[in-house]
Design an enzyme around this catalytic site. Structure first.
Site, PDB file in Angstrom:
ATOM      1  N   SER A 127       0.966  -1.254  -0.001  1.00 31.51           N
ATOM      2  CA  SER A 127       0.181   0.147  -0.010  1.00 31.51           C
ATOM      3  C   SER A 127       0.708   1.237   0.011  1.00 31.51           C
ATOM      4  O   SER A 127       1.962   1.256   0.576  1.00 31.51           O
ATOM      5  CB  SER A 127      -0.771  -0.087   1.102  1.00 31.51           C
ATOM      6  OG  SER A 127      -1.446   1.103   1.543  1.00 31.51           O
ATOM      7  N   TYR A 153      -2.045  -0.967  10.940  1.00 35.95           N
ATOM      8  CA  TYR A 153      -2.327  -1.745   9.670  1.00 35.95           C
ATOM      9  C   TYR A 153      -1.096  -1.366   8.687  1.00 35.95           C
ATOM     10  O   TYR A 153      -0.507  -2.025   8.062  1.00 35.95           O
ATOM     11  CB  TYR A 153      -3.589  -0.964   8.908  1.00 35.95           C
ATOM     12  CG  TYR A 153      -3.871  -1.164   7.528  1.00 35.95           C
ATOM     13  CD1 TYR A 153      -4.087  -2.507   7.027  1.00 35.95           C
ATOM     14  CD2 TYR A 153      -3.575  -0.130   6.842  1.00 35.95           C
ATOM     15  CE1 TYR A 153      -4.127  -2.879   5.638  1.00 35.95           C
ATOM     16  CE2 TYR A 153      -3.569  -0.605   5.406  1.00 35.95           C
ATOM     17  CZ  TYR A 153      -3.885  -1.770   4.895  1.00 35.95           C
ATOM     18  OH  TYR A 153      -3.787  -1.953   3.516  1.00 35.95           O
ATOM     19  N   LYS A 157       1.798  -3.761   6.840  1.00 35.87           N
ATOM     20  CA  LYS A 157       2.280  -3.778   5.283  1.00 35.87           C
ATOM     21  C   LYS A 157       3.727  -3.332   5.062  1.00 35.87           C
ATOM     22  O   LYS A 157       4.294  -4.371   4.308  1.00 35.87           O
ATOM     23  CB  LYS A 157       1.325  -2.712   4.701  1.00 35.87           C
ATOM     24  CG  LYS A 157      -0.045  -2.760   4.511  1.00 35.87           C
ATOM     25  CD  LYS A 157      -0.519  -3.636   3.567  1.00 35.87           C
ATOM     26  CE  LYS A 157      -1.169  -4.891   4.117  1.00 35.87           C
ATOM     27  NZ  LYS A 157      -1.537  -6.019   2.875  1.00 35.87           N
TER      28      LYS A 157
HETATM   29  N1  LIG Z   1      -8.690  -1.612  -0.813  1.00 33.07           N
HETATM   30  C1  LIG Z   1      -7.566  -0.652  -0.455  1.00 33.07           C
HETATM   31  O1  LIG Z   1      -8.019   0.523  -0.317  1.00 33.07           O
HETATM   32  C2  LIG Z   1      -6.324  -1.063  -0.311  1.00 33.07           C
HETATM   33  C3  LIG Z   1      -5.335  -0.187  -0.442  1.00 33.07           C
HETATM   34  C4  LIG Z   1      -3.925  -0.547  -0.330  1.00 33.07           C
HETATM   35  C5  LIG Z   1      -3.695  -1.867   0.025  1.00 33.07           C
HETATM   36  N2  LIG Z   1      -4.614  -2.874   0.230  1.00 33.07           N
HETATM   37  C6  LIG Z   1      -4.269  -4.166   0.306  1.00 33.07           C
HETATM   38  O2  LIG Z   1      -4.909  -5.205  -0.523  1.00 33.07           O
HETATM   39  C7  LIG Z   1      -5.281  -6.286   0.056  1.00 33.07           C
HETATM   40  C8  LIG Z   1      -6.768  -6.504  -0.163  1.00 33.07           C
HETATM   41  O3  LIG Z   1      -7.598  -5.634   0.245  1.00 33.07           O
HETATM   42  P1  LIG Z   1      -9.017  -5.464  -0.046  1.00 33.07           P
HETATM   43  O4  LIG Z   1      -9.656  -4.004  -0.085  1.00 33.07           O
HETATM   44  O5  LIG Z   1      -9.434  -6.485  -1.146  1.00 33.07           O
HETATM   45  O6  LIG Z   1      -9.495  -5.876   1.307  1.00 33.07           O
HETATM   46  P2  LIG Z   1     -10.858  -7.109   1.560  1.00 33.07           P
HETATM   47  O7  LIG Z   1     -11.063  -6.934   3.150  1.00 33.07           O
HETATM   48  O8  LIG Z   1     -12.105  -6.844   0.693  1.00 33.07           O
HETATM   49  O9  LIG Z   1     -10.145  -8.420   1.367  1.00 33.07           O
HETATM   50  C9  LIG Z   1      -9.285  -9.186   2.263  1.00 33.07           C
HETATM   51  C10 LIG Z   1      -9.637 -10.481   2.087  1.00 33.07           C
HETATM   52  O10 LIG Z   1      -8.774 -11.258   2.921  1.00 33.07           O
HETATM   53  C11 LIG Z   1      -9.607 -12.254   3.958  1.00 33.07           C
HETATM   54  N3  LIG Z   1      -8.825 -12.500   4.774  1.00 33.07           N
HETATM   55  C12 LIG Z   1      -8.472 -11.594   5.835  1.00 33.07           C
HETATM   56  N4  LIG Z   1      -7.648 -12.176   6.753  1.00 33.07           N
HETATM   57  C13 LIG Z   1      -7.425 -13.527   6.352  1.00 33.07           C
HETATM   58  C14 LIG Z   1      -6.752 -14.566   7.073  1.00 33.07           C
HETATM   59  N5  LIG Z   1      -6.250 -14.505   8.245  1.00 33.07           N
HETATM   60  N6  LIG Z   1      -6.962 -15.744   6.230  1.00 33.07           N
HETATM   61  C15 LIG Z   1      -7.815 -15.851   5.140  1.00 33.07           C
HETATM   62  N7  LIG Z   1      -8.411 -14.729   4.584  1.00 33.07           N
HETATM   63  C16 LIG Z   1      -8.217 -13.706   5.193  1.00 33.07           C
HETATM   64  C17 LIG Z   1     -10.772 -11.467   4.181  1.00 33.07           C
HETATM   65  O11 LIG Z   1     -11.885 -12.201   4.313  1.00 33.07           O
HETATM   66  C18 LIG Z   1     -11.195 -10.760   2.942  1.00 33.07           C
HETATM   67  O12 LIG Z   1     -11.936 -11.497   1.765  1.00 33.07           O
HETATM   68  C19 LIG Z   1      -5.079  -5.884   1.290  1.00 33.07           C
HETATM   69  O13 LIG Z   1      -3.623  -6.763   1.916  1.00 33.07           O
HETATM   70  C20 LIG Z   1      -4.908  -4.731   1.765  1.00 33.07           C
HETATM   71  O14 LIG Z   1      -4.100  -4.395   2.825  1.00 33.07           O
HETATM   72  C21 LIG Z   1      -6.048  -2.416  -0.237  1.00 33.07           C
END
Ligand SMILES: NC(=O)c1ccc[n+]([C@@H]2O[C@H](COP(=O)([O-])OP(=O)(O)OC[C@H]3O[C@@H](n4cnc5c(N)ncnc54)[C@H](O)[C@@H]3O)[C@@H](O)[C@H]2O)c1
Length: 346
Positions: A127, A153, A157
């Site tokens: 991120s 958080y 990362k």
């Molecule tokens: N959406 C954003 O704004 C954003 C920005 C930068 C980085 N990210 C990163 O992208 C990735 C995905 O983000 P997102 O927005 O799709 O989030 P999200 O919460 O929609 O998806 C994350 C998924 O991981 C699953 N999960 C969490 N912990 C788990 C575990 N211990 N075992 C198995 N499954 C698990 C959740 O059920 C969910 O389906 C994350 O790593 C997040 O840090 C997201």
């Protein structure tokens, strides 16, 4: 490298599900592992509807080594895309151990199992938050990281990126690509999948969409005294479909036998948009009025953040092609067709 089998952790989540659609459409075989802590099983059914393909998905908590090991024993995995994480910044401040256990601990477990099965290729969801307060803009990949991470958080990362770098240093047969996303927004053009936060949205776009659909009264704008064109915070919003295509580019690169080592890429559009500009674009795209109330700044927020995207363009041959009106239109299509997201009430 279509035909390869990609294990997608967190594949039922927002970024994961859109990437799974792209992977399936490109001919990859996909195995999703997710514990559904922040996702609905309905999401992957919709992915199957969109692609006309069956999704293999296994209910697995990444912190459970035996469960993860079973998946690697059952399927021959070529590489991993690691999305699974908890991502609510505010919640991470009040529950730091939960975040470190899940995001850092889950990643350690995954990497240990990968190593045991000799699967040493991983694309990691990082991120822009790892940059902390920008020293200069646009943010390039060599901007210092970690220093200004103000919440668990963001630190989780950063810690995982550091861990991955150490892993590559210790064993150069690992291949790691870390993708630093800026602000993913939007939804698949079908309106079947999109962002469906549980409870009050942390991010602005799903909040705006819920105001538009009548689930929330107005948008609270956190601060209008930032050093930006109109005083509201400026961010680099990137369409989720562009982001998903970025994952295909990274997966193809990591599967190339000539690639090994550590690489990091920004995924953004390269330009910033203020909160008020985003609201205006959403109103234009949706025809809905978004009432706004300006309130105080939120702790830890910064004036502006946007990416230098030249490295991804040069080395991944990737760049965002969708503009803000596409982002708003697709968000609105998803939200208006699915006022309660995947159907779970709050
Ligand atoms: N959406 C954003 O704004 C954003 C920005 C930068 C980085 N990210 C990163 O992208 C990735 C995905 O983000 P997102 O927005 O799709 O989030 P999200 O919460 O929609 O998806 C994350 C998924 O991981 C699953 N999960 C969490 N912990 C788990 C575990 N211990 N075992 C198995 N499954 C698990 C959740 O059920 C969910 O389906 C994350 O790593 C997040 O840090 C997201």
């Amino acid at each position: 490298m279509s035909g390869a089998t990609v294990l997608v952790t967190g594949g039922a989540g927002y970024v994961g599900s859109h990437s799974v659609v792209q992977l399936l459409n490109q001919g990859f075989k996909v195995v999703v592992v997710d514990n559904l802590v922040n996702a609905s099983p309905e999401c992957l059914k919709r992915v199957e509807e969109i692609t006309g393909k069956k999704v293999i998905s296994v209910l697995v908590d990444l912190c459970n080594k035996d469960e993860v090991d079973k998946v690697f024993s059952k399927y021959k995995i070529d590489c991993v895309i690691h999305f699974a994480a908890l991502k609510a910044v505010g919640e991470s401040v009040s529950m730091p151990l939960t975040y470190y256990r899940n995001n850092v601990g889950g990643s350690v477990t995954l990497l240990e199992v990968m190593k045991a099965h000799n699967v040493k290729k991983i694309v990691y969801s990082s991120s822009a938050t790892v940059y902390g307060t920008p020293q200069e803009l646009p943010l390039t990949e060599d901007h210092p990281t970690g220093l200004g991470c103000t919440n668990p958080y963001g630190k989780s990362k950063y810690f995982v990126e550091e861990m991955l770098k150490d892993l590559v240093k210790s064993d150069e047969t690992w291949s790691v690509i870390s993708l630093r996303y800026f602000n993913p927004v939007g939804a698949h053009e079908s309106g079947k999948i999109g962002e469906d936060p549980k409870g009050v949205p942390n991010n602005i776009m799903p909040y705006i969409a819920q105001v538009a659909v009548g689930r929330r009264k107005d948008l609270r704008v956190f601060g209008n005294d930032y050093n930006t064109l109109d005083g509201t915070g400026v961010r680099d919003y990137v369409h989720i479909q562009d982001l998903a295509v970025g994952h295909i580019a990274a997966t193809n690169k990591i599967l190339n036998p000539n690639f090994c080592g550590w690489k990091v890429y920004n995924l953004g559009t390269g330009s910033g948009l203020s909160v008020l500009q985003l609201v205006k674009a959403f109103e234009e795209a949706s025809g809905q009025k978004i009432p706004c109330e300006v309130v105080g700044r939120r702790a830890g927020d910064i004036d502006a953040s946007y990416a230098d995207v030249s490295l991804a363009k040069k080395e991944l041959h990737w760049e965002a092609t969708r503009g803000v009106l596409d982002m708003c239109r697709d968000t609105w299509r998803w939200q208006s067709l699915n006022p309660n997201g995947y159907g779970e009430s709050e």
